[in-house]
Write an enzyme that holds these catalytic residues in place. Structure first.
Site, PDB file in Angstrom:
ATOM      1  CG  HIS A   1      -2.200  -0.847   0.737  1.00  0.00           C
ATOM      2  ND1 HIS A   1      -2.403  -2.127   1.182  1.00  0.00           N
ATOM      3  CD2 HIS A   1      -3.184  -0.591  -0.152  1.00  0.00           C
ATOM      4  CE1 HIS A   1      -3.480  -2.605   0.607  1.00  0.00           C
ATOM      5  NE2 HIS A   1      -3.978  -1.702  -0.209  1.00  0.00           N
TER       6      HIS A   1
ATOM      7  CB  CYS B   1      -9.869  -0.124 -10.511  1.00  0.00           C
ATOM      8  SG  CYS B   1     -10.579  -1.246  -9.312  1.00  0.00           S
TER       9      CYS B   1
HETATM   10  C1  PEP Z   1      -7.325  -4.533  -6.263  1.00  0.00           C
HETATM   11  O1  PEP Z   1      -7.358  -5.436  -5.427  1.00  0.00           O
HETATM   12  O2  PEP Z   1      -6.936  -4.681  -7.435  1.00  0.00           O
HETATM   13  C2  PEP Z   1      -7.731  -3.172  -5.884  1.00  0.00           C
HETATM   14  C3  PEP Z   1      -7.839  -2.228  -6.791  1.00  0.00           C
HETATM   15  O3  PEP Z   1      -7.943  -2.944  -4.567  1.00  0.00           O
HETATM   16  P1  PEP Z   1      -6.770  -2.667  -3.494  1.00  0.00           P
HETATM   17  O4  PEP Z   1      -5.480  -2.583  -4.242  1.00  0.00           O
HETATM   18  O5  PEP Z   1      -7.119  -1.420  -2.789  1.00  0.00           O
HETATM   19  O6  PEP Z   1      -6.869  -3.888  -2.639  1.00  0.00           O
END
Ligand code: PEP
Ligand code: MG
Length: 755
Positions: free
Chosen positions: A367, A680
C-alpha cells in the site's frame, strides 16, 4: 605484564579526556594509539582506515615505523588486518605468524611481534577500518582488553563518520564511508529524483559514550528495558503498529528477544566496561549485526531485523526520543530511505519535500507503493543494504524507471541523471499535449481512462492528468490516516469535495476496504493467521452494520441531487450483495424520512477480487449495475501469491494465459448482460499490461493518475483489433514459442507503440 582490571576503564577515561582536547585530527589519532599501547602495555598499536578503493591504509601507529603512516596498505581480506575488515570479526592471537592469513609488511618492521589483537571499526554494521595491538611476548589478551579496544574503535568510527579524517591522506584519497555506491532494486513507482537522504527511522546518534557510574547506568538500562517490554505488551494487545503481514509472529518474537538473557547480559557487560547504557546498546547491536550480516539464512536475517528494531526502540527509550518519526528540519529535496514503511507513515512527510522513496523491502502492490504512485513519488524497492550504507543528508539519486539507486553519486552520474530528468520533463510535456486528445485507438475504439484516488491531494490530478473520471475512490485511506474513526460529517465533507471536484465526470466510491494489510489503529481486530483471507472489507461491514451505515449515510448525503456510484470490495458470494442492498435501502428510507435530498441516480457495483465470482458471472451481472476488476487481489487469490510477499512478488506473471482467460470471461459476461466492466488494479497503469487489457476487450480502465499519460500515448498508437487477434491466437494455442509478455513487447515494437 599488567593485570589490573581497572586498566581498560582507565583507558576509556583517558580517551574521553582526549576527545575533549583541542587537537588536530592526525594528532588526536596519534595520541589515541599511543594511549592504547601504553594502557595495554603493547609494543604496537595501529589504526587502519578503509578507503573507497577497498584498501586499508595505515592512519596512525605507535611502535611501527612512523614513516609508514599513510603509505602502508593492505587489501580487504589480505593479512590479519584485511581479514578482520573483511569478516568484521576481531582476532585475538598469541602467535600471529601461525595464522594462515598472516602477511609481512616490510615497511613496518612488524616481524618481531608474536601476539596480536585486532578489532574492526564498525558503524551501523559497516566496517570502516581496523584497530590493533601487538606484543613481542606470546600473550592472550583479556576479554576486558578486547572490549576496551572495541569501545575505542567506536570513538574512531564516529570521528570517521563526522568527516574528521578527510584530507589526512594524500589528495584524492576517499574514505569508504563516502564511497559512491550503486544499488539495483525493483522499480516500483516511476520517475527520477535527485536529492538528499532522509533515513526514515533516523538512527539515534549516541554522543555520550562513557559512563560516570556503572550502577546508575545499569539501573537506567533496567528501567528502559522495563518500558520497552511494556510497550511490546501494548503492541501485542493492540496490534496497531505492525508492518506488513505476519504481525503476530513478529511481535511475539520481539517479546521473546526483549527478555533474552544473553542480550541483557551483553548489554550489562558493556556498561561494566565503561559505556553508557545507550552506547552499550549500540555496541552490542553493531557486533551482532556484523556477525550476522554474512549469514544468508532468511530466517536469521529476519531475526536480525527484529533485533535491530528492538535496539532502536531501546535507544530511543534511553534517549527520551519517543517513537521516532519524521525529520522536521530535513532537506527540501528528501529521498526517504527505509527498510519498510506503512502508507500512513509516508503521508507523515510533506509531499513538497519528497523526491523519492527507497525501500529495502516493498512489493509492487504494497500500500505504501500504491500511495506513493498516487502522489507521483518515485519508488525503488528490494534495495538490500540501503539503510546501513546511507547517512542522513547523503546525496542520492533514485531511478524509479529502471530500479537504480545511486548513493553519493560522482559528478558525471549526476550530470547524466539531470539530463534524464530534463528528458522526462519533455516527455511529460508530450503527455500534457495528449491530455485533451480523445482516448481513441487507431482503429477507432474509444476507451475510458479513469483514475484511482483516495485523498483530497489526488483531486487536482483529475484535470491535470486528463482523467475521464474516478474509477476507484479508496475510501479507507481517509480512515487509515486518521487517529480516530472519521465522523459522518468528516466523511460527508470528503465525499462531497470529491464530487464537486469531479463535476460532470463519474466517480465510483468503494466502501471501506479494511482488514488484511490495511489496519485501522482504532478498530480492534483479533489476530489472524491469514489476514488477507480473513476478516476484511465487506465481511466486516456486514457484521458491523453501524460502520457501513455511517459510511453509506455520508455518501448518500454528499451525493444529494447527483449521481452516486457505490461498489463493494471483496465480495465472495451473491448473498453479500443482497445484504448490502438492504443496508442501503434502510439508509435511504431513513434519510428520506428526515427530508434529505436523495442522489439523482444510484448505481451499485461490486469488485471482482475473489475467484468464486468467476464461476457465477451471469448471476452476478444480473444483480449489479457495474463491476470493477480488482486485479491486484484477484491475481493474489487466483495464483495463491501473497501480493505483499517480496520473495514471490515477481515470480508469477499476471499476463499468463490462464489469468487472461479469466479476465476475458469477465469482459464477455459484461457484454452479454450489458453491464459496464472496469479494471482498477495496477495492471491498468502500466502501458504493456494496459495494452493487453485493451486486447482482451476492456473499454474502461482505472489507474494511478501519473499513468494516464503513458497509457494514453500507447492507446492512440494501437490497433486494438489487430492486437486482439494476435492475443486470442496466443491464448488458444497449446504450443507457445514465447510468453504473452514477449508477444506484447514484440507487437508494440513492430507497430511503434510506446510502452
Ligand atoms: C485490487 O485489489 O486490485 C484493488 C484495486 O484494490 P486494493 O489494491 O485497494 O486492494
Ligand atoms: Mg483489492
Amino acid at each position: 605484564m599488567r593485570s589490573d582490571s581497572s586498566g581498560p576503564r582507565l583507558l576509556l577515561r583517558r580517551i574521553r579526556e582526549l576527545m575533549a582536547e583541542p587537537l588536530q585530527p592526525q594528532a588526536r589519532l596519534d595520541e589515541i594509539v599511543r594511549q592504547i599501547a601504553a594502557n595495554m602495555v603493547a609494543e604496537v598499536c595501529s589504526l587502519y582506515v578503509l578507503r573507497s578503493d577497498g584498501v586499508l591504509e595505515l592512519y596512525a601507529t605507535e611502535g611501527l615505523n612512523p614513516g609508514a603512516v599513510h603509505l602502508a596498505q593492505l587489501r580487504l581480506g589480505e593479512g590479519l588486518v584485511g581479514t578482520i575488515a573483511a569478516t568484521a570479526r576481531p582476532l585475538n592471537l598469541p602467535e600471529a605468524q601461525k595464522h594462515p592469513a598472516f602477511t609481512y609488511l616490510p615497511e613496518t618492521g612488524e616481524e618481531m611481534f608474536n601476539s596480536f589483537l585486532g578489532v574492526p571499526i564498525l558503524r551501523a554494521g559497516r566496517t570502516l577500518g581496523v584497530l590493533d595491538v601487538q606484543n613481542k611476548a606470546k600473550r592472550v589478551y583479556r576479554d576486558e582488553e578486547l572490549e576496551a579496544l572495541e569501545t575505542v574503535a567506536m570513538v574512531v568510527a564516529e570521528m570517521i563518520a563526522a568527516g574528521s579524517l578527510e584530507g589526512l591522506s594524500r589528495p584524492g584519497v576517499q574514505l569508504d564511508l563516502t564511497r559512491p555506491v550503486s544499488f539495483r532494486g525493483t522499480a516500483l513507482s516511476e520517475g527520477i529524483g535527485l536529492g538528499h537522504v532522509i533515513l526514515h527511522e533516523p538512527r539515534v546518534v549516541v554522543t555520550n559514550l562513557f559512563n560516570e557510574d556503572v550502577d546508575s547506568e545499569i539501573e537506567r538500562l533496567e528501567r528502559s528495558l522495563g518500558y520497552l517490554r511494556i510497550s511490546i505488551e501494548d503492541m501485542l494487545a493492540r496490534r496497531d503498529i505492525a508492518g506488513e503481514g505476519e504481525h503476530r509472529a513478529v511481535l511475539e518474537a520481539y517479546r521473546m528477544f526483549a527478555h533474552d538473557r544473553g542480550w541483557v547480559r551483553r548489554l550489562e557487560e558493556a556498561i561494566r566496561n565503561g559505556l553508557t547504557a545507550e552506547a552499550a546498546v549500540e555496541k552490542v547491536q553493531s557486533d551482532m549485526r556484523a556477525r550476522m550480516m554474512h549469514m544468508t539464512d532468511p530466517y536469521i536475517r529476519e531475526r536480525l531485523h527484529d533485533f535491530d528494531d528492538l535496539a532502536h526502540r531501546l535507544l530511543r527509550q534511553l534517549m527520551g526520543r519517543g517513537e521516532g518519526g519524521v525529520m522536521e528540519d530535513g532537506p527540501q529535496d528528501g529521498i526517504i530511505v527505509a527498510r519498510s514503511m506503512g502508507a500512513a507513515e509516508l503521508l507523515d512527510y510533506r509531499r513538497d519535500r519528497i523526491r523519492g522513496l527507497v525501500l529495502e523491502e516493498g512489493a509492487p502492490t504494497s500500500h505504501v507503493v500504491i500511495v506513493a504512485r498516487a502522489l507521483g513519488v518515485p519508488v525503488v524497492g528490494q534495495v538490500k543494504g540501503a539503510v546501513s550504507m546511507s547517512e542522513n543528508r547523503d546525496e542520492v539519486i533514485i531511478d524509479g524507471d529502471d530500479g537504480g539507486v545511486h548513493l553519493r553519486p560522482p559528478a558525471d552520474v549526476q550530470t547524466v541523471f539531470a539530463e534524464k530528468v530534463r528528458f522526462r520533463a519533455k516527455r511529460q510535456e508530450q503527455y500534457r499535449l495528449l491530455r485533451d486528445a480523445p482516448a481513441v485507438t487507431q482503429d477507432g475504439v474509444a476507451v475510458d481512462l479513469l483514475m484511482n484516488a483516495g485523498l483530497m491531494v489526488d483531486l487536482p490530478q483529475l484535470d491535470a492528468a486528463g482523467a475521464a473520471g474516478i474509477g476507484l475512490f479508496r475510501t479507507e485511506l481517509q480512515f487509515m490516516i486518521a487517529s480516530a474513526m472519521p465522523k459522518v460529517s468528516e466523511q460527508e465533507h470528503l465525499y462531497s469535495a470529491v464530487l464537486d471536484a469531479a463535476g460532470t465526470k463519474p466517480v465510483t466510491f468503494r466502501t471501506l476496504d479494511v482488514g488484511g494489510d490495511k489496519l485501522l489503529p482504532y478498530l480492534h481486530q483479533s489476530p489472524e493467521e491469514n489476514p488477507a483471507l480473513g476478516y476484511r472489507a465487506i465481511r466486516i461491514a456486514l457484521d458491523r452494520p453501524a460502520l457501513m451505515r455511517t459510511q453509506l449515510r455520508a455518501l448518500l448525503k454528499a451525493a444529494g441531487g447527483r449521481e452516486l456510484k457505490i461498489m463493494f470490495p471483496m465480495v465472495t458470494e451473491l448473498s453479500e450483495i443482497h445484504r448490502a442492498r438492504e443496508l442501503i435501502a434502510r439508509e435511504l428510507r431513513h434519510l428520506t424520512k428526515f427530508g434529505h435530498i436523495m442522489p439523482r441516480r444510484l448505481k451499485l457495483g461490486v469488485m471482482i477480487e475473489v475467484p468464486s465470482l468467476l464461476f457465477q458471472l451471469d448471476e452476478l451481472m444480473e444483480l449489479v449495475d457495474f463491476v470493477s476488476v480488482g486485479s491486484n487481489d484477484l491475481f493474489q487469490f487466483f495464483s495463491a501469491v501473497d501480493r505483499g510477499n517480496t520473495q514471490i512478488a515477481t515470480r508469477f506473471d499476471d499476463l499468463s494465459p490462464p489469468f487472461l482467460r479469466a479476465l476475458k470471461s469477465i469482459v464477455q459476461a459484461g457484454e452479454r448482460h450489458s453491464v459496464p466492466v472496469t479494471l482498477c488494479g495496477e495492471m491498468a497503469g502500466k502501458p504493456l499490461t494496459a495494452m493487453a487489457l485493451l486486447g482482451l476487450g476492456f473499454r474502461s480502465i482505472s489507474m494511478t493518475p501519473s499513468a494516464i499519460g503513458p497509457v494514453k500515448a500507447m492507446l492512440v498508437a494501437l490497433d486494438a483489433g489487430k492486437l486482439a487477434q494476435a492475443m486470442d491466437q496466443h491464448i488458444a494455442s497449446r504450443h507457445r514459442s514465447q510468453t504473452m509478455r514477449e508477444l506484447l513487447q514484440g507487437f508494440a515494437e513492430a507497430h511503434a507503440i510506446p510502452y
